[in-house]
Design a protein around this motif. Structure first.
Motif, PDB file in Angstrom:
ATOM      1  N   UNK A  33       0.794  -1.230   0.000  1.00  0.00           N
ATOM      2  CA  UNK A  33       0.000   0.000   0.000  1.00  0.00           C
ATOM      3  C   UNK A  33       0.831   1.286   0.000  1.00  0.00           C
ATOM      4  N   UNK A  34       2.135   1.165  -0.174  1.00  0.00           N
ATOM      5  CA  UNK A  34       3.018   2.333  -0.082  1.00  0.00           C
ATOM      6  C   UNK A  34       3.111   3.129  -1.379  1.00  0.00           C
ATOM      7  N   UNK A  35       2.962   2.444  -2.491  1.00  0.00           N
ATOM      8  CA  UNK A  35       3.105   3.079  -3.798  1.00  0.00           C
ATOM      9  C   UNK A  35       1.884   2.784  -4.644  1.00  0.00           C
ATOM     10  N   UNK A  36       1.720   3.588  -5.696  1.00  0.00           N
ATOM     11  CA  UNK A  36       0.546   3.443  -6.540  1.00  0.00           C
ATOM     12  C   UNK A  36       0.917   3.462  -8.018  1.00  0.00           C
ATOM     13  N   UNK A  37       0.077   2.856  -8.815  1.00  0.00           N
ATOM     14  CA  UNK A  37       0.218   2.894 -10.264  1.00  0.00           C
ATOM     15  C   UNK A  37      -0.193   4.280 -10.754  1.00  0.00           C
ATOM     16  N   UNK A  38       0.602   4.842 -11.651  1.00  0.00           N
ATOM     17  CA  UNK A  38       0.281   6.136 -12.246  1.00  0.00           C
ATOM     18  C   UNK A  38      -0.099   6.010 -13.715  1.00  0.00           C
ATOM     19  N   UNK A  39       0.273   4.905 -14.341  1.00  0.00           N
ATOM     20  CA  UNK A  39      -0.009   4.703 -15.763  1.00  0.00           C
ATOM     21  C   UNK A  39      -0.083   3.207 -16.039  1.00  0.00           C
ATOM     22  N   UNK A  40      -0.967   2.818 -16.966  1.00  0.00           N
ATOM     23  CA  UNK A  40      -1.130   1.408 -17.302  1.00  0.00           C
ATOM     24  C   UNK A  40      -1.339   1.262 -18.805  1.00  0.00           C
ATOM     25  N   UNK A  41      -0.762   0.200 -19.363  1.00  0.00           N
ATOM     26  CA  UNK A  41      -0.941  -0.130 -20.774  1.00  0.00           C
ATOM     27  C   UNK A  41      -1.211  -1.613 -20.910  1.00  0.00           C
ATOM     28  N   UNK A  42      -2.120  -1.962 -21.822  1.00  0.00           N
ATOM     29  CA  UNK A  42      -2.496  -3.363 -22.026  1.00  0.00           C
ATOM     30  C   UNK A  42      -2.519  -3.668 -23.517  1.00  0.00           C
ATOM     31  N   UNK A  43      -1.948  -4.809 -23.885  1.00  0.00           N
ATOM     32  CA  UNK A  43      -1.997  -5.304 -25.266  1.00  0.00           C
ATOM     33  C   UNK A  43      -2.601  -6.702 -25.269  1.00  0.00           C
ATOM     34  N   UNK A  44      -3.381  -6.999 -26.290  1.00  0.00           N
ATOM     35  CA  UNK A  44      -3.913  -8.347 -26.503  1.00  0.00           C
ATOM     36  C   UNK A  44      -3.025  -9.028 -27.531  1.00  0.00           C
ATOM     37  N   UNK A  45      -2.446 -10.156 -27.150  1.00  0.00           N
ATOM     38  CA  UNK A  45      -1.468 -10.845 -27.986  1.00  0.00           C
ATOM     39  C   UNK A  45      -2.032 -12.168 -28.492  1.00  0.00           C
ATOM     40  N   UNK A  46      -1.967 -12.348 -29.800  1.00  0.00           N
ATOM     41  CA  UNK A  46      -2.301 -13.631 -30.411  1.00  0.00           C
ATOM     42  C   UNK A  46      -0.971 -14.305 -30.743  1.00  0.00           C
ATOM     43  N   UNK A  47      -0.528 -15.192 -29.873  1.00  0.00           N
ATOM     44  CA  UNK A  47       0.778 -15.819 -30.049  1.00  0.00           C
ATOM     45  C   UNK A  47       0.837 -16.700 -31.289  1.00  0.00           C
ATOM     46  N   UNK A  48      -0.267 -17.340 -31.628  1.00  0.00           N
ATOM     47  CA  UNK A  48      -0.272 -18.227 -32.798  1.00  0.00           C
ATOM     48  C   UNK A  48      -0.199 -17.430 -34.096  1.00  0.00           C
ATOM     49  N   UNK A  49      -0.898 -16.295 -34.149  1.00  0.00           N
ATOM     50  CA  UNK A  49      -0.869 -15.453 -35.354  1.00  0.00           C
ATOM     51  C   UNK A  49       0.381 -14.591 -35.401  1.00  0.00           C
ATOM     52  N   UNK A  50       1.024 -14.395 -34.254  1.00  0.00           N
ATOM     53  CA  UNK A  50       2.245 -13.595 -34.198  1.00  0.00           C
ATOM     54  C   UNK A  50       1.997 -12.108 -34.282  1.00  0.00           C
ATOM     55  N   UNK A  51       0.884 -11.645 -33.665  1.00  0.00           N
ATOM     56  CA  UNK A  51       0.641 -10.208 -33.653  1.00  0.00           C
ATOM     57  C   UNK A  51      -0.035  -9.787 -32.349  1.00  0.00           C
ATOM     58  N   UNK A  52      -0.087  -8.485 -32.140  1.00  0.00           N
ATOM     59  CA  UNK A  52      -0.740  -7.961 -30.950  1.00  0.00           C
ATOM     60  C   UNK A  52      -1.506  -6.698 -31.306  1.00  0.00           C
ATOM     61  N   UNK A  53      -2.405  -6.339 -30.407  1.00  0.00           N
ATOM     62  CA  UNK A  53      -3.211  -5.138 -30.560  1.00  0.00           C
ATOM     63  C   UNK A  53      -3.156  -4.365 -29.246  1.00  0.00           C
TER      64      UNK A  53
END
Length: 197
Positions: free
Chosen positions: A32-52
């Motif tokens: 509880x001492x520190x907090x997230x200030x920014x977040x990023x998320x990608x959806x990865x299709x490992x079989x197709x070899x790409x991400x969004x």
């Protein structure tokens, strides 16, 4: 990926993709001492070899209340402090994040940094909501693993530079949480192509 705005959620049907999550926080201790200030998320299709890229948000906070030492730490990790002024309230970002990863497979370069320190704690708590996969770094040589979880941003950048001569994730000089997620996603795809993830 340029042009993503705060609270941007793209695509409803992601199938069996893995969601790579990276954050930038204001300290090395975690909740509880520190907090997230920014977040990023990608959806990865490992079989197709790409991400969004599916989510990119800065938490709305008055920098003077965070304090100079914490802001200095966050800037060193890659945060653009000016983005906090126009950020989104924490409760909305946490709600959006939980909706994106509900019942999904999630990971990060080092799950100790992202999940153990933050995302399995309030207000993010995805415990029993998502399926946490092994760290991407667990499939890397020891020189590209984090000795300490807070080393994650720099280790991601180091691994990305070492694995790719060009910039397949097209992050350029971007150092944001989303850029970290994009680099980690590309690393996971490359590891999959080598039969390691």
């Amino acid at each position: 990926m340029q042009g993503l705005k705060n609270r941007s959620v793209v695509g409803a049907d992601m199938g069996d993709k893995i969601y790579v999550v990276e954050t930038i926080s204001d300290g090395s201790e975690g909740f509880p001492y520190d907090e997230i200030l920014s977040i990023g998320v990608c959806a990865v299709d490992l079989d197709a070899g790409d991400f969004e890229s599916v989510y990119d948000a800065y938490i709305q906070v008055e920098p003077k209340y965070v304090g100079k030492p914490k802001l200095d730490y966050a800037e060193k990790q890659g945060l653009e402090v000016a983005q906090l002024y126009n950020g989104t309230p924490l409760e909305l970002v946490a709600k959006d994040f939980r909706a994106i990863v509900k019942d999904k497979f999630v990971t990060s370069y080092d799950i100790r940094q992202e999940f153990t320190k933050y995302l399995t704690n309030d207000p993010w708590d995805i415990t029993f909501e998502s399926h946490i996969m092994p760290s991407i770094s667990s499939r890397q040589p020891i020189s590209l693993r984090c000795k300490y979880p807070e080393e994650e941003p720099e280790i991601i950048r180091k691994a990305y530079r070492r694995m790719f001569k060009n910039d397949p994730a097209n992050v350029g000089r971007d150092r944001s949480a989303l850029a970290l997620a994009q680099m980690a996603s590309q690393i996971a795809i490359e590891l999959r192509s080598r039969g390691k993830y």
